[in-house]
Design an enzyme around this catalytic site. Structure first.
Site, PDB file in Angstrom:
ATOM      1  N   TYR A 144       0.860  -1.008   0.097  1.00 16.64           N
ATOM      2  CA  TYR A 144       0.060  -0.242   0.006  1.00 16.64           C
ATOM      3  C   TYR A 144       0.883   1.140   0.042  1.00 16.64           C
ATOM      4  O   TYR A 144       1.860   1.228   0.708  1.00 16.64           O
ATOM      5  CB  TYR A 144      -0.748  -0.137   1.299  1.00 16.64           C
ATOM      6  N   ASP A 239       9.119   3.060  -0.250  1.00 12.48           N
ATOM      7  CA  ASP A 239       7.943   3.433   0.578  1.00 12.48           C
ATOM      8  C   ASP A 239       8.390   3.075   1.981  1.00 12.48           C
ATOM      9  O   ASP A 239       7.944   2.133   2.654  1.00 12.48           O
ATOM     10  CB  ASP A 239       6.910   3.027   0.337  1.00 12.48           C
ATOM     11  N   LYS A 267       3.884   8.710   8.798  1.00 15.79           N
ATOM     12  CA  LYS A 267       3.615   8.363  10.239  1.00 15.79           C
ATOM     13  C   LYS A 267       4.474   8.761  11.387  1.00 15.79           C
ATOM     14  O   LYS A 267       4.286   9.913  11.958  1.00 15.79           O
ATOM     15  CB  LYS A 267       3.563   6.703  10.047  1.00 15.79           C
TER      16      LYS A 267
HETATM   17  C1  PLP Z   1       0.357   4.430   5.740  1.00 18.61           C
HETATM   18  C2  PLP Z   1       1.186   4.426   4.643  1.00 18.61           C
HETATM   19  C3  PLP Z   1       0.786   5.285   3.488  1.00 18.61           C
HETATM   20  C4  PLP Z   1      -0.344   6.252   3.339  1.00 18.61           C
HETATM   21  O1  PLP Z   1       0.081   7.244   4.396  1.00 18.61           O
HETATM   22  P1  PLP Z   1      -1.142   8.189   4.782  1.00 18.61           P
HETATM   23  O2  PLP Z   1      -0.637   9.392   5.633  1.00 18.61           O
HETATM   24  O3  PLP Z   1      -2.385   7.498   5.376  1.00 18.61           O
HETATM   25  O4  PLP Z   1      -1.572   8.951   3.330  1.00 18.61           O
HETATM   26  C5  PLP Z   1       1.803   4.977   2.301  1.00 18.61           C
HETATM   27  N1  PLP Z   1       2.640   4.063   2.429  1.00 18.61           N
HETATM   28  C6  PLP Z   1       2.595   3.028   3.230  1.00 18.61           C
HETATM   29  C7  PLP Z   1       3.831   2.159   3.200  1.00 18.61           C
HETATM   30  C8  PLP Z   1       1.954   3.298   4.478  1.00 18.61           C
HETATM   31  O5  PLP Z   1       1.994   2.199   5.443  1.00 18.61           O
END
Ligand code: PLP
Length: 428
Positions: A144, A239, A267
């Site tokens: 994701y 990511d 995060k």
């Molecule tokens: C949570 C997450 C996102 C998205 O971040 P948001 O602040 O919710 O937009 C993107 N990549 C990874 C790996 C994530 O865990």
């Protein structure tokens, strides 16, 4: 357990907010039941509107790695608020946080602040496309990367390499530029890259996947991606929105010793305030406006309150490497306890763990990618989730989410987490 106020708030919310929530997973659709509404949180515990306490294993999906209501972070926030919640102009803390991030994360030489993980990944692939003058992006099934159009693509059966949108509103045009491969499958990556020769701008990957449950890279997988990218002029994007500052102060790239060209963060970086960032090689980052031609902007980007919160949290993590040992110790205690309970019940469920990321998969299969993750008994997970909730343990409401441990989870909480699991198996 009385949750009347949560129920009442949810009923009201449904009239005015789509699905009653501002982010879908909060609605508990994957596990059944109604969401709990929270009023406050402190340390390892969250307290709902009816006064029930829960051990928190979500920790705001990661940001509260030092537990809730951390004094140091709160004071930094209060101080910044008094100075003004927003300038819309440069301020000192942006410079200090950028310096700190480049010091902590091995591959980041320059960094741009944004307001969420989604914004970070969307901006990073725009930059990769602008820099390489190529259109396509390869992502992995089950990873994701936020809700940007390019990432909302799943494999259609028999169409493994050609994305089809899995949300209405994502155009076919966008979907055709997103290529897919299974996590941990270098052979497939090579194949997809070869059949899209000189068209792939970037490979984006969660170096440790956290959004199909916790799934570790097999030995050589990340190194293999690095060498494919090097051979083909493709940018490698890690990511690290989840793994950044969680697996170590330098993230997964520090743990695995693989250097991506670009990294996305979110995060933990904001300590609970809405913050994201993307950064990497100087020559690539200098392509971002106003230095370079790739446009990206934000009215509230680098917001002083968010920067103060992030700086307080990251500098603490940077100065206290023992935090990561402690987090891993706590996580291993939970895993060992669970494994003992599973053994006693002659059950063979899979557990994946690295650092303070951990998942229990209700399947006997080894989980190495999305296909194997999908072998889980998600109904059983739902029952297990609700049993925990009824007994004051707040787990992520999906089989396909990692649990997020905080430093505030101590021996008492670990024991309660394990005994609740044992009670669950005894009664089911
Ligand atoms: C949570 C997450 C996102 C998205 O971040 P948001 O602040 O919710 O937009 C993107 N990549 C990874 C790996 C994530 O865990």
């Amino acid at each position: 357990m009385n949750i009347a106020t949560s129920k009442e708030l949810f009923e009201r919310a449904k009239d005015y907010i789509p699905g009653g929530v501002n982010s879908p997973v909060r609605a508990f659709k994957a596990v059944g039941g109604d969401p709990i509404f929270f009023a406050k949180a402190e340390g390892a515990y969250m307290y709902d509107e009816d006064g029930n306490a829960y051990i928190d294993l979500i920790n705001s999906w990661g940001p509260m790695i030092l537990g809730h209501a951390n004094r140091g972070i709160e004071e930094a926030i209060f101080k910044a608020v008094i100075g003004s919640p927003s300038f819309g102009a440069p301020s000192r803390m942006e410079v200090e946080l950028a310096e700190l991030i480049t010091e902590m994360v091995p591959s980041i030489e320059k960094v741009r602040m944004v307001n969420s993980g989604t914004e970070a990944t969307m901006s990073a692939i725009r930059l990769a496309r602008g820099f390489t003058k190529r259109d396509k992006v390869l992502k992995f099934e089950g990873c994701y990367h936020g809700h940007g159009d390019s990432f909302l693509i799943a494999a259609g059966s028999g169409a493994m390499t050609m994305g089809t949108p899995n949300s209405p509103g994502v155009t076919e045009g966008t979907a055709k530029d997103t290529l897919l491969a299974p996590f941990n499958d270098l052979e497939k990556v090579r194949e997809v890259v070869a059949s899209n020769k000189d068209q792939v701008a970037a490979i984006i990957v969660e170096p440790v996947a956290g959004n199909m449950g916790c799934v570790l890279p097999e030995p050589g997988f990340l190194e293999g991606l690095r060498s494919i990218c090097d051979g083909e002029g493709i940018l490698l994007i890690f990511d690290e929105v989840m793994t950044g500052f969680r697996l170590s102060s330098g993230g997964a790239q520090e743990v695995f010793g693989v250097r991506p060209d670009l990294t996305t963060l979110g995060k933990i970086i904001g300590a609970g305030m809405p913050v994201g960032a993307y950064g990497g090689r100087k020559d690539i980052m200098d392509f971002v406006s106003p230095q370079g031609p790739v446009y990206q902007a934000g009215t509230l980007s680098g917001n002083p309150v968010a920067m103060a919160a992030g700086y307080a949290q990251l500098s603490y993590l940077n100065d206290h490497p023992e935090v990561y040992e402690k987090l891993e110790k706590t996580t291993l205690k939970i895993m060992d306890g669970y494994k003992k309970v599973l053994k006693k019940h002659k059950l063979n469920y899979t557990m994946n763990q690295i650092g303070s990321m951990i998942s229990l998969f209700f399947t006997d299969q080894k989980v190495i990618d999305f296909e194997t993750a999908k072998t889980c008994d998600t109904d059983l997970f739902g029952k297990y989730f609700r049993y925990n909730l009824d007994n004051g343990v707040y787990l992520p409401p999906s089989q396909f989410e990692t649990w997020f441990i905080s430093t505030c989870i101590g021996g008492d909480e670990v024991n309660k987490i394990i005994s609740t699991f044992e009670d669950f198996l005894n009664q089911s």
